[in-house]
Scaffold this motif. Structure first.
Motif, PDB file in Angstrom:
ATOM      1  N   PRO A 183      16.331  47.928   5.603  1.00 51.04           N
ATOM      2  CA  PRO A 183      16.285  49.280   6.159  1.00 51.04           C
ATOM      3  C   PRO A 183      17.491  49.584   7.064  1.00 51.04           C
ATOM      4  O   PRO A 183      17.729  50.743   7.396  1.00 51.04           O
ATOM      5  CB  PRO A 183      14.971  49.305   6.944  1.00 51.04           C
ATOM      6  N   ALA A 184      18.260  48.559   7.436  1.00 52.67           N
ATOM      7  CA  ALA A 184      19.517  48.761   8.172  1.00 52.67           C
ATOM      8  C   ALA A 184      20.421  49.723   7.409  1.00 52.67           C
ATOM      9  O   ALA A 184      21.190  50.482   8.004  1.00 52.67           O
ATOM     10  CB  ALA A 184      20.237  47.424   8.372  1.00 52.67           C
ATOM     11  N   ALA A 185      20.314  49.694   6.072  1.00 53.75           N
ATOM     12  CA  ALA A 185      21.144  50.564   5.223  1.00 53.75           C
ATOM     13  C   ALA A 185      20.807  52.034   5.420  1.00 53.75           C
ATOM     14  O   ALA A 185      21.566  52.911   5.013  1.00 53.75           O
ATOM     15  CB  ALA A 185      20.973  50.177   3.755  1.00 53.75           C
ATOM     16  N   HIS A 190      28.497  40.982   2.952  1.00 57.93           N
ATOM     17  CA  HIS A 190      28.880  40.425   4.259  1.00 57.93           C
ATOM     18  C   HIS A 190      28.305  39.015   4.459  1.00 57.93           C
ATOM     19  O   HIS A 190      27.106  38.810   4.303  1.00 57.93           O
ATOM     20  CB  HIS A 190      28.378  41.346   5.376  1.00 57.93           C
ATOM     21  N   ASP A 191      29.157  38.060   4.835  1.00 57.66           N
ATOM     22  CA  ASP A 191      28.665  36.672   4.957  1.00 57.66           C
ATOM     23  C   ASP A 191      28.904  36.017   6.316  1.00 57.66           C
ATOM     24  O   ASP A 191      28.644  34.831   6.495  1.00 57.66           O
ATOM     25  CB  ASP A 191      29.268  35.796   3.852  1.00 57.66           C
ATOM     26  N   VAL A 242      22.672  38.281  18.533  1.00 56.46           N
ATOM     27  CA  VAL A 242      23.772  38.089  17.575  1.00 56.46           C
ATOM     28  C   VAL A 242      23.955  39.326  16.705  1.00 56.46           C
ATOM     29  O   VAL A 242      25.078  39.746  16.421  1.00 56.46           O
ATOM     30  CB  VAL A 242      23.508  36.848  16.684  1.00 56.46           C
ATOM     31  N   VAL A 243      22.837  39.926  16.305  1.00 52.40           N
ATOM     32  CA  VAL A 243      22.891  41.069  15.379  1.00 52.40           C
ATOM     33  C   VAL A 243      23.465  42.315  16.067  1.00 52.40           C
ATOM     34  O   VAL A 243      23.325  42.481  17.272  1.00 52.40           O
ATOM     35  CB  VAL A 243      21.493  41.387  14.797  1.00 52.40           C
ATOM     36  N   PRO A 244      24.136  43.188  15.299  1.00 49.07           N
ATOM     37  CA  PRO A 244      24.727  44.393  15.897  1.00 49.07           C
ATOM     38  C   PRO A 244      23.682  45.408  16.375  1.00 49.07           C
ATOM     39  O   PRO A 244      23.960  46.214  17.254  1.00 49.07           O
ATOM     40  CB  PRO A 244      25.577  44.983  14.775  1.00 49.07           C
ATOM     41  N   PHE A 245      22.505  45.367  15.777  1.00 51.83           N
ATOM     42  CA  PHE A 245      21.390  46.209  16.241  1.00 51.83           C
ATOM     43  C   PHE A 245      20.100  45.645  15.677  1.00 51.83           C
ATOM     44  O   PHE A 245      20.109  44.835  14.752  1.00 51.83           O
ATOM     45  CB  PHE A 245      21.569  47.684  15.833  1.00 51.83           C
ATOM     46  N   PRO A 262      23.210  43.026   5.533  1.00 50.56           N
ATOM     47  CA  PRO A 262      23.221  44.495   5.527  1.00 50.56           C
ATOM     48  C   PRO A 262      23.413  45.135   6.909  1.00 50.56           C
ATOM     49  O   PRO A 262      23.887  46.265   7.013  1.00 50.56           O
ATOM     50  CB  PRO A 262      21.854  44.865   4.953  1.00 50.56           C
ATOM     51  N   LEU A 263      23.047  44.415   7.983  1.00 54.08           N
ATOM     52  CA  LEU A 263      23.208  44.956   9.331  1.00 54.08           C
ATOM     53  C   LEU A 263      24.673  45.275   9.606  1.00 54.08           C
ATOM     54  O   LEU A 263      24.993  46.205  10.348  1.00 54.08           O
ATOM     55  CB  LEU A 263      22.708  43.952  10.380  1.00 54.08           C
ATOM     56  N   TRP A 264      25.558  44.487   9.014  1.00 53.14           N
ATOM     57  CA  TRP A 264      26.992  44.675   9.252  1.00 53.14           C
ATOM     58  C   TRP A 264      27.636  45.622   8.244  1.00 53.14           C
ATOM     59  O   TRP A 264      28.344  46.530   8.642  1.00 53.14           O
ATOM     60  CB  TRP A 264      27.718  43.327   9.257  1.00 53.14           C
TER      61      TRP A 264
END
Length: 225
Positions: free
Chosen positions: A136-138, A10-11, A172-175, A105-107
């Motif tokens: 660790p988002a994974a 993801h970019d 900005v980040v999803p979580f 990785p967050l996305w």
């Protein structure tokens, strides 16, 4: 010894118009830490092909001895430009798996079903699973063998809320990694912002931030011996 590295594909940094990807230091330090000890490394991404480098990790002030080595290392560049597709690797071919961070990785890796199943199979086989910074988002949707979140009741760390605030990406980040680990029942702890900090609980190894990537790799290697 064979270790699988899993990088993001993801970019896009949310809807900011800016780019993201994996953090070079979090790949380079563990890569050379293990490579120099004779470990055979395979690098995979969800989409295969070229893994995107987070431009923020490529600025002059973010450079370390390992990132400088990476940029001069044609073999390593080739590895990053030609990653294996995640669906083509299996746990049985490796002794451990390691996830470098970066915001990517967050996305994707947080909800990639192939990645989720892969981590679950490494865990079921009691093999070392390592994550650093945002990686660790994974673990967000990974379950343990008991059906509960894998991190539940485990000592974990990851990129802190205050570190996310410092890089001005909280909205900005999803979580947020710290919040997610706590919500999933992880026993989250941290050191000061940007300080080296990594934890081991069973076969799970987590590191707080880019400065912790070498420590995670070292703990992973020690676990393999």
């Amino acid at each position: 010894m064979k270790v699988l590295f899993v990088l993001t594909s993801h970019d896009e940094l949310g809807d900011t118009g800016n780019k993201t990807g994996f953090w070079v230091e979090e790949f380079a330090n563990p890569y050379y830490t293990l490579l120099d000890k004779g470990v055979d490394i395979t690098v995979a991404t969800p989409k295969g092909g070229k893994a995107p480098i987070d431009p923020s990790s490529d600025t002059p002030d973010a450079q370390t001895e390992d990132t400088k080595r990476f940029h001069k290392d044609e073999a390593a560049q080739k590895v990053i430009n030609n990653t294996v597709k995640l669906s083509e690797v299996k746990e049985g071919d490796f002794d451990a798996v390691f996830y470098p961070g970066g915001h990517g990785p967050l996305w994707d890796l947080s909800q990639d079903t192939t990645s989720i199943k892969l981590i679950e199979s490494f865990n079921a086989a009691k093999k070392p699973i390592g994550f650093v910074c945002h990686a660790p988002a994974a673990l967000k949707n990974v379950k343990g063998e008991n059906g509960e979140p894998l991190v539940k009741g485990k000592k974990v760390t990851g990129f802190t809320n205050t570190e996310e605030e410092a890089v001005q990406l909280t909205n900005v980040v999803p979580f947020l990694v710290e919040d997610m680990l706590k919500e999933n029942g992880g026993e989250y702890s941290k050191a000061g912002d940007w300080e080296e900090y990594a934890l081991t609980d069973g076969n799970l190894i987590t590191g707080q931030n880019p400065a912790s990537s070498g420590l995670v790799a070292t703990k992973l290697y020690q676990m393999l011996n």
